[in-house]
Design an enzyme around this catalytic site. Sequence first.
Site, short mmCIF file in Angstrom:
data_model
loop_
_atom_site.label_atom_id
_atom_site.label_comp_id
_atom_site.label_asym_id
_atom_site.label_seq_id
_atom_site.Cartn_x
_atom_site.Cartn_y
_atom_site.Cartn_z
CB ALA A 1 -33.86 -23.70 -44.71
CB SER B 1 -40.84 -17.39 -45.44
OG SER B 1 -40.95 -18.14 -46.62
CE1 TYR C 1 -40.81 -15.30 -42.47
CE2 TYR C 1 -41.79 -13.16 -42.89
CZ TYR C 1 -40.83 -14.10 -43.15
OH TYR C 1 -39.86 -13.85 -44.10
CG PHE D 1 -38.38 -3.88 -47.46
CD1 PHE D 1 -37.23 -4.03 -46.68
CD2 PHE D 1 -39.36 -3.04 -47.00
CE1 PHE D 1 -37.06 -3.32 -45.48
CE2 PHE D 1 -39.21 -2.32 -45.81
CZ PHE D 1 -38.06 -2.47 -45.05
CG LEU E 1 -49.03 -8.54 -56.43
CD1 LEU E 1 -50.51 -8.88 -56.44
CD2 LEU E 1 -48.83 -7.06 -56.05
N1 LIG Z 1 -39.52 -13.98 -50.70
C1 LIG Z 1 -39.59 -12.85 -49.99
O1 LIG Z 1 -40.17 -11.85 -50.42
C2 LIG Z 1 -38.91 -12.77 -48.65
C3 LIG Z 1 -38.97 -11.55 -47.96
C4 LIG Z 1 -38.32 -11.46 -46.72
C5 LIG Z 1 -37.64 -12.56 -46.21
N2 LIG Z 1 -37.63 -13.72 -46.88
C6 LIG Z 1 -36.91 -14.86 -46.30
O2 LIG Z 1 -35.95 -15.32 -47.25
C7 LIG Z 1 -35.78 -16.73 -47.17
C8 LIG Z 1 -35.97 -17.35 -48.53
O3 LIG Z 1 -37.26 -17.02 -49.02
P1 LIG Z 1 -37.78 -17.66 -50.38
O4 LIG Z 1 -38.85 -16.79 -50.89
O5 LIG Z 1 -36.62 -17.99 -51.23
O6 LIG Z 1 -38.42 -18.99 -49.81
P2 LIG Z 1 -38.48 -20.44 -50.47
O7 LIG Z 1 -39.59 -21.15 -49.81
O8 LIG Z 1 -38.46 -20.35 -51.96
O9 LIG Z 1 -37.09 -21.09 -50.01
C9 LIG Z 1 -36.91 -21.68 -48.77
C10 LIG Z 1 -36.20 -23.01 -48.99
O10 LIG Z 1 -35.94 -23.63 -47.72
C11 LIG Z 1 -36.32 -24.99 -47.78
N3 LIG Z 1 -36.69 -25.35 -46.39
C12 LIG Z 1 -37.70 -24.83 -45.66
N4 LIG Z 1 -37.73 -25.38 -44.42
C13 LIG Z 1 -36.67 -26.25 -44.37
C14 LIG Z 1 -36.16 -27.11 -43.35
N5 LIG Z 1 -36.76 -27.21 -42.17
N6 LIG Z 1 -35.06 -27.86 -43.62
C15 LIG Z 1 -34.46 -27.79 -44.84
N7 LIG Z 1 -34.91 -26.99 -45.84
C16 LIG Z 1 -36.00 -26.23 -45.61
C17 LIG Z 1 -37.46 -25.06 -48.77
O11 LIG Z 1 -37.61 -26.33 -49.37
C18 LIG Z 1 -37.04 -23.99 -49.79
O12 LIG Z 1 -36.24 -24.55 -50.81
C19 LIG Z 1 -36.78 -17.20 -46.11
O13 LIG Z 1 -36.08 -17.34 -44.89
C20 LIG Z 1 -37.78 -16.06 -46.03
O14 LIG Z 1 -38.34 -15.97 -44.74
C21 LIG Z 1 -38.25 -13.86 -48.11
O1 LIG Z 2 -53.19 -12.36 -54.46
C1 LIG Z 2 -52.67 -11.35 -53.93
C2 LIG Z 2 -51.40 -11.43 -53.28
C3 LIG Z 2 -50.90 -10.28 -52.70
N1 LIG Z 2 -51.60 -9.11 -52.75
C4 LIG Z 2 -51.04 -7.90 -52.13
O2 LIG Z 2 -49.78 -7.67 -52.72
C5 LIG Z 2 -48.87 -7.14 -51.76
C6 LIG Z 2 -47.63 -8.03 -51.69
O3 LIG Z 2 -48.01 -9.28 -51.13
P1 LIG Z 2 -47.07 -10.56 -51.13
O4 LIG Z 2 -47.86 -11.68 -50.56
O5 LIG Z 2 -46.46 -10.72 -52.47
O6 LIG Z 2 -45.89 -10.14 -50.15
P2 LIG Z 2 -45.97 -9.64 -48.63
O7 LIG Z 2 -45.72 -8.15 -48.67
O8 LIG Z 2 -47.18 -10.08 -47.95
O9 LIG Z 2 -44.78 -10.47 -47.96
C7 LIG Z 2 -43.41 -10.38 -48.34
O10 LIG Z 2 -42.74 -9.48 -47.52
C8 LIG Z 2 -42.86 -9.75 -46.14
C9 LIG Z 2 -42.08 -8.68 -45.47
O11 LIG Z 2 -42.86 -7.53 -45.41
C10 LIG Z 2 -42.38 -11.14 -45.76
O12 LIG Z 2 -41.00 -11.20 -45.59
C11 LIG Z 2 -42.83 -12.22 -46.73
O13 LIG Z 2 -42.03 -13.37 -46.59
C12 LIG Z 2 -42.74 -11.75 -48.14
O14 LIG Z 2 -43.37 -12.68 -48.96
C13 LIG Z 2 -49.62 -7.07 -50.43
O15 LIG Z 2 -50.11 -5.78 -50.27
C14 LIG Z 2 -50.80 -8.03 -50.65
O16 LIG Z 2 -51.95 -7.65 -49.95
C15 LIG Z 2 -52.83 -9.03 -53.37
O17 LIG Z 2 -53.47 -7.98 -53.41
N2 LIG Z 2 -53.33 -10.16 -53.94
#
Ligand SMILES: NC(=O)c1ccc[n+]([C@@H]2O[C@H](COP(=O)([O-])OP(=O)(O)OC[C@H]3O[C@@H](n4cnc5c(N)ncnc54)[C@H](O)[C@@H]3O)[C@@H](O)[C@H]2O)c1
Ligand SMILES: O=c1ccn([C@@H]2O[C@H](COP(=O)(O)OP(=O)(O)O[C@H]3O[C@H](CO)[C@H](O)[C@H](O)[C@H]3O)[C@@H](O)[C@H]2O)c(=O)[nH]1
Length: 341
Positions: A78, A81, A145, A173, A194
Amino acid sequence: MPHQETVLVTGGAGFVGSHCVAELVARGYSVVVFDNLQQGHRAAVPAEAELVEGDLASPATLTRLFSAFRFDAILHFASNSLVGESMRNPHLYLHDNVVNALNLVQFAADNGVRRFVLSSTANLFGMPDRMPIDENTEIDPGSPYGESKFMIERILHWADKVHGMHSACLRYFNAAGAHPDGHLGEDHDPETHLIPLVLDVAAGKRPHIEIFGDDYPTHDGTCIRDYIHVSDLADAHIRVLSALDHRSCRYNLGNGRGYTVREVIETARRVTGRDIAVKVGARRPGDPPVLIASSERIRRDLGWDPRFPDLETIIRHAWDWRCRNPGGYESGPVRELVAVG
Ligand SMILES: NC(=O)c1ccc[n+]([C@@H]2O[C@H](COP(=O)([O-])OP(=O)(O)OC[C@H]3O[C@@H](n4cnc5c(N)ncnc54)[C@H](O)[C@@H]3O)[C@@H](O)[C@H]2O)c1
Ligand SMILES: O=c1ccn([C@@H]2O[C@H](COP(=O)(O)OP(=O)(O)O[C@H]3O[C@H](CO)[C@H](O)[C@H](O)[C@H]3O)[C@@H](O)[C@H]2O)c(=O)[nH]1
């Protein structure tokens, strides 16, 4: 009868968390999901898990949660992000993410929890000039972040030293894909990632995908990322849970292979068989040109070996989920919540 372990999963109704919950339940863990449902979905939590709705910012709710259950381990997803949002509103990250985690770690320590897994991020490494990024790469967070996640990693370092609480910091990643059987997927509002945005265009929900800059020093000018299947992330969580009996650890999680934004779009065209219109826009502030992980350490230590490393499969699973759930989770059944006091 062997003791069935109870795991608290904060954010377990969200994208990565729900896939981990499914894996935990399949392996016989007893699971309690704690989520404020801001981004999460009731329908993403299986009937076998308890769902407690609440916010980590409320110590009173945490008090009730920890009185109602005894946890053997915590998986902490949670969080706020979004890199871009953190550049506009750092307080949400440097304060909320950190204070929420600090409270949770304190409750965990006070209640004798010995194992804690943190969702950390590649954003810890900012814009490194050497690829791939392993655990020895210098930490230099690219945004508030990333900084918030690093601060939580440090809190966990001291929780180990002071309380003997072992922790795993898993630096994902780019998490992507969906459950291979099509019952879980990615459904954020607003969506910023993306792959789901590209699939929205394929599904006719958006007119085009905007490429954020095509003047990066990469082979086609667009940013390179290492996309990791959400089920492979779930598998890594299960593996570290057992390893945490012995020690704390930190692992970078990716496939070790990068794809440009244009390659992602091209692959999505192939997978969906649909046209995907593109517009080239400006760079998004804070985006590093290239991020590719080295996950050699977790492969070596825990035998982690991604089942779905290729981009085509990652996108196919995301597309399958999208086709089965055109309205996201909204159309799914509503489930009951558990009251904790
Ligand atoms: N998605 C990615 O590419 C990515 C990459 C690197 C790290 N992360 C990390 O992984 C974790 C999960 O990412 P995700 O993409 O599944 O995100 P998500 O937003 O889908 O899931 C996060 C969940 O936490 C809940 N939440 C947020 N704040 C809260 C709070 N204060 N109290 C209770 N619940 C809360 C939201 O309702 C949601 O269900 C995050 O910590 C994110 O930073 C994600
Ligand atoms: O509409 C869009 C959305 C994204 N991108 C590009 O696609 C790539 C991936 O972007 P995302 O937004 O899907 O993901 P990020 O790499 O920005 O971020 C992800 O990886 C990060 C770690 O590097 C963080 O953890 C973050 O939570 C997670 O979502 C980036 O180059 C971004 O510039 C576009 O060109 N157009």
